[in-house]
Scaffold this active site. Structure first.
Site, PDB file in Angstrom:
ATOM      1  N   ASP A 375       1.368   0.006   0.430  1.00 51.35           N
ATOM      2  CA  ASP A 375       0.983  -1.081  -0.175  1.00 51.35           C
ATOM      3  C   ASP A 375      -0.510  -1.570   0.423  1.00 51.35           C
ATOM      4  O   ASP A 375      -1.185  -2.151  -0.259  1.00 51.35           O
ATOM      5  CB  ASP A 375       1.999  -2.419   0.376  1.00 51.35           C
ATOM      6  CG  ASP A 375       3.373  -2.098  -0.333  1.00 51.35           C
ATOM      7  OD1 ASP A 375       3.516  -1.399  -1.107  1.00 51.35           O
ATOM      8  OD2 ASP A 375       4.330  -2.780   0.348  1.00 51.35           O
TER       9      ASP A 375
HETATM   10  P1  NAP Z   1       5.035   0.398   3.052  1.00 49.48           P
HETATM   11  O1  NAP Z   1       3.772  -0.151   1.875  1.00 49.48           O
HETATM   12  O2  NAP Z   1       6.269  -0.219   3.356  1.00 49.48           O
HETATM   13  O3  NAP Z   1       5.019   1.977   2.864  1.00 49.48           O
HETATM   14  C1  NAP Z   1       5.552   2.668   3.887  1.00 49.48           C
HETATM   15  C2  NAP Z   1       5.455   4.226   3.396  1.00 49.48           C
HETATM   16  O4  NAP Z   1       5.905   5.003   4.350  1.00 49.48           O
HETATM   17  C3  NAP Z   1       6.785   4.369   2.238  1.00 49.48           C
HETATM   18  O5  NAP Z   1       5.897   4.217   0.863  1.00 49.48           O
HETATM   19  C4  NAP Z   1       7.217   5.712   2.535  1.00 49.48           C
HETATM   20  O6  NAP Z   1       7.150   6.706   1.565  1.00 49.48           O
HETATM   21  C5  NAP Z   1       6.600   6.052   3.807  1.00 49.48           C
HETATM   22  N1  NAP Z   1       7.563   6.549   4.607  1.00 49.48           N
HETATM   23  C6  NAP Z   1       8.760   6.212   5.325  1.00 49.48           C
HETATM   24  N2  NAP Z   1       9.010   7.031   6.039  1.00 49.48           N
HETATM   25  C7  NAP Z   1       8.432   7.933   6.208  1.00 49.48           C
HETATM   26  C8  NAP Z   1       8.278   9.166   7.335  1.00 49.48           C
HETATM   27  N3  NAP Z   1       9.367   9.580   7.837  1.00 49.48           N
HETATM   28  N4  NAP Z   1       7.267   9.922   6.786  1.00 49.48           N
HETATM   29  C9  NAP Z   1       6.208   9.597   6.087  1.00 49.48           C
HETATM   30  N5  NAP Z   1       6.230   8.677   5.444  1.00 49.48           N
HETATM   31  C10 NAP Z   1       7.352   7.859   5.502  1.00 49.48           C
HETATM   32  O7  NAP Z   1       3.838   0.291   4.420  1.00 49.48           O
HETATM   33  P2  NAP Z   1       2.638  -0.424   4.724  1.00 49.48           P
HETATM   34  O8  NAP Z   1       1.590   0.341   3.741  1.00 49.48           O
HETATM   35  O9  NAP Z   1       2.594  -0.245   6.129  1.00 49.48           O
HETATM   36  O10 NAP Z   1       2.797  -1.898   4.109  1.00 49.48           O
HETATM   37  C11 NAP Z   1       3.454  -2.808   5.129  1.00 49.48           C
HETATM   38  C12 NAP Z   1       4.035  -3.648   4.003  1.00 49.48           C
HETATM   39  O11 NAP Z   1       4.940  -4.386   4.646  1.00 49.48           O
HETATM   40  C13 NAP Z   1       3.155  -4.692   3.118  1.00 49.48           C
HETATM   41  O12 NAP Z   1       3.669  -4.735   1.829  1.00 49.48           O
HETATM   42  C14 NAP Z   1       3.206  -5.839   3.936  1.00 49.48           C
HETATM   43  O13 NAP Z   1       2.820  -7.003   3.155  1.00 49.48           O
HETATM   44  C15 NAP Z   1       4.570  -5.767   4.461  1.00 49.48           C
HETATM   45  N6  NAP Z   1       4.923  -6.842   5.378  1.00 49.48           N
HETATM   46  C16 NAP Z   1       4.109  -6.334   6.623  1.00 49.48           C
HETATM   47  C17 NAP Z   1       4.508  -7.283   7.771  1.00 49.48           C
HETATM   48  C18 NAP Z   1       3.659  -6.901   9.324  1.00 49.48           C
HETATM   49  O14 NAP Z   1       3.704  -7.865  10.021  1.00 49.48           O
HETATM   50  N7  NAP Z   1       3.080  -6.041   9.271  1.00 49.48           N
HETATM   51  C19 NAP Z   1       5.113  -8.419   7.798  1.00 49.48           C
HETATM   52  C20 NAP Z   1       5.757  -8.658   6.439  1.00 49.48           C
HETATM   53  C21 NAP Z   1       5.419  -7.891   5.229  1.00 49.48           C
HETATM   54  P3  NAP Z   1       8.368   7.664   1.355  1.00 49.48           P
HETATM   55  O15 NAP Z   1       9.588   7.067   1.264  1.00 49.48           O
HETATM   56  O16 NAP Z   1       7.840   8.542   0.210  1.00 49.48           O
HETATM   57  O17 NAP Z   1       8.209   8.563   2.592  1.00 49.48           O
END
Ligand code: NAP
Length: 447
Positions: A375
């Site tokens: 994301d």
């Molecule tokens: P993300 O959008 O959730 O994407 C994580 C990606 O990691 C997934 O698409 C997954 O794809 C991949 N993944 C999972 N396990 C894996 C593995 N073992 N090896 C390789 N890839 C793996 O993560 P992000 O870009 O860090 O974004 C965080 C999201 O969380 C945002 O939408 C944010 O708004 C939300 N959020 C964050 C917080 C905070 O405090 N950080 C709080 C609330 C909400 P595959 O399944 O294809 O592997």
């Protein structure tokens, strides 16, 4: 000390010692202390904390923090309740200021306690993390809140001082009723929020637990509790605000929109041919690059790839490549998630940069390596006005010379939104578990 990762650990220890001194000073100033209970309570709490610190994995930290917030709320609730019980059982009268403080303590403490337990359940997958939405949800919550306000006013007035219901003090009954309603409100107001938004909710509940402690400080006239409660309350609110801004969402949207429910996901929207790359070919690109930016995300945490990432960065630097790590404020699942993992792998703090440091010159970056992030690098936030991510500040990895994305599939991330980045001309997908992929790159370099 808390404002820098290099000194934060020390800062925490100093804070804990400070709090211990404050507690001991308060206790020694009190008469009629049953020390045995204090010692049993402190030893039990310390034992639970020590075991939790060892057993709980870094990826489970958000739910752990949620649970601890809940305990903070419960502690305040018990302080307020016992204070009222004490004056009621001795027949003493309580002044209006204290009675209002008692009411606020038990109300905020109850909402924090039950809301945090639910947040813990959602994040630990003990209960479904999907937002539970039903008709009239916000109206029901508003009615409960209004009832609490009316009962609260009654409780604080002297109208019920002499009244009894079935021989029990009406004032005491109202307080108990308020506690039950606040507990229910804590559950109902959290149940409609999706599991992945829980870190924001936990920050908010953290702030509530601080406010409850602050109110408890007014009840027992304790300055340390008032000051530390205010600090927690304010910092929790600031953090909540930072997270909402980084997601380009309002707090109201997080709390009331049911984000993450089936209807808000838009999977399967972008089509195209994603070009995969082998570790060997990815190595050849990296070997020839002079400027690389790592962009870690939740997948790096899930794969626990941080140590290999550091190893790869060291090899790149030995090869004369400039390495930086660009950290998005909401990458992962809790604030500072990536920073904590990279600090654990001893990544030098100076190499961590923020999106605004990298984005203006991203075209000059030879390779952006996206490690399990999705994301936070989704160009739909910039390009597609209909995307749920529209307007969210992202790291513009699609504008780097080459972008290598490490993940296991083309599946969307937390927001459930497809990512056009995977289909861009300059993107190469290195499919597989992030730890295995980075490990393969490290092996290629070593060979
Ligand atoms: P993300 O959008 O959730 O994407 C994580 C990606 O990691 C997934 O698409 C997954 O794809 C991949 N993944 C999972 N396990 C894996 C593995 N073992 N090896 C390789 N890839 C793996 O993560 P992000 O870009 O860090 O974004 C965080 C999201 O969380 C945002 O939408 C944010 O708004 C939300 N959020 C964050 C917080 C905070 O405090 N950080 C709080 C609330 C909400 P595959 O399944 O294809 O592997």
């Amino acid at each position: 000390m808390l404002s820098s990762p290099t000194t934060a650990r020390k800062g925490n220890i100093v804070s804990a010692i400070g709090m211990l001194i404050a507690i001991l000073t308060t206790l020694t100033a009190m008469t009629e202390i049953k020390w045995i209970w204090i010692i049993i309570g402190a030893a039990t709490g310390a034992a639970i904390g020590a075991v939790a610190a060892r057993l709980v994995k870094m990826t489970s930290m958000p739910q752990m923090v949620g649970l601890f917030n809940g305990f903070g709320g419960l502690a305040s609730l018990l302080v307020g309740w016992s204070e009222f019980h004490g004056s009621w059982s001795t027949g003493g009268s309580t002044d209006l200021f204290t009675i209002v403080a008692i009411l606020l303590t038990v109300l905020i403490g109850s909402v924090t306690f039950s809301g945090s337990l639910l947040a813990f359940g959602k994040l630990s997958a003990t209960i479904t993390s999907k937002p539970l939405l039903y008709k009239g949800q916000n109206i029901i919550n508003a009615i409960i809140l209004l009832t609490i306000v009316i009962l609260g006013v009654l409780f604080c007035s002297d109208k019920l001082d002499q009244a009894t219901v079935f021989g029990i003090s009406a004032k005491y009954m109202v307080l108990l009723f308020c506690i039950v309603l606040a507990l229910v409100l804590g559950v109902l107001s959290t149940i409609g929020i999706g599991g992945a938004d829980m870190p924001v909710v936990i920050c908010l509940l953290n702030s509530y637990s601080g406010l409850a402690a602050c109110a408890a400080g007014f009840v027992i006239r304790n300055n340390v509790l008032i000051v530390s409660g205010s600090l927690v309350g304010a910092s929790g609110l600031v953090l909540t605000n930072i997270m909402c801004k980084a997601m380009n969402r309002s707090l109201a949207n997080v709390l009331f929109s049911g984000f993450g429910s089936a209807t808000s996901a838009k999977a399967g929207k972008y089509q195209g041919q994603a070009k995969s790359i082998s570790a060997k070919d990815a190595y050849l690109i990296l070997e020839a690059s002079s400027n690389v930016v790592f962009v870690p995300g939740y997948g790096m945490a899930a794969a626990q790839a941080q140590h290999f990432v550091r190893e790869l960065a060291d090899l790149l630097e030995e090869n004369g490549t400039q390495v930086r790590y660009c950290i998005h404020p909401v990458a992962g699942r809790m604030p500072g998630h990536m920073n904590v993992l990279l600090a654990e792998a001893n990544v030098p703090y100076e190499q961590l940069v923020e999106p605004q440091d990298v984005n203006p010159t991203i075209e000059t970056v030879d390779v952006a390596i996206v490690i399990g992030a999705n994301d936070v690098v989704n160009p739909a936030a910039r390009e597609d006005q209909n995307s749920p991510l529209w307007g969210m500040p992202i790291i513009n990895v699609d504008r780097a010379q080459t972008c290598i994305v490490l993940k296991r599939s083309l599946n969307p991330g937390f927001a459930g939104v497809d990512n056009p980045l995977f289909f861009k001309d300059n993107t190469r997908m290195l499919f597989g578990d992030a730890k295995a992929s980075i490990g393969a790159l490290v092996s290629e370099f070593k060979d």
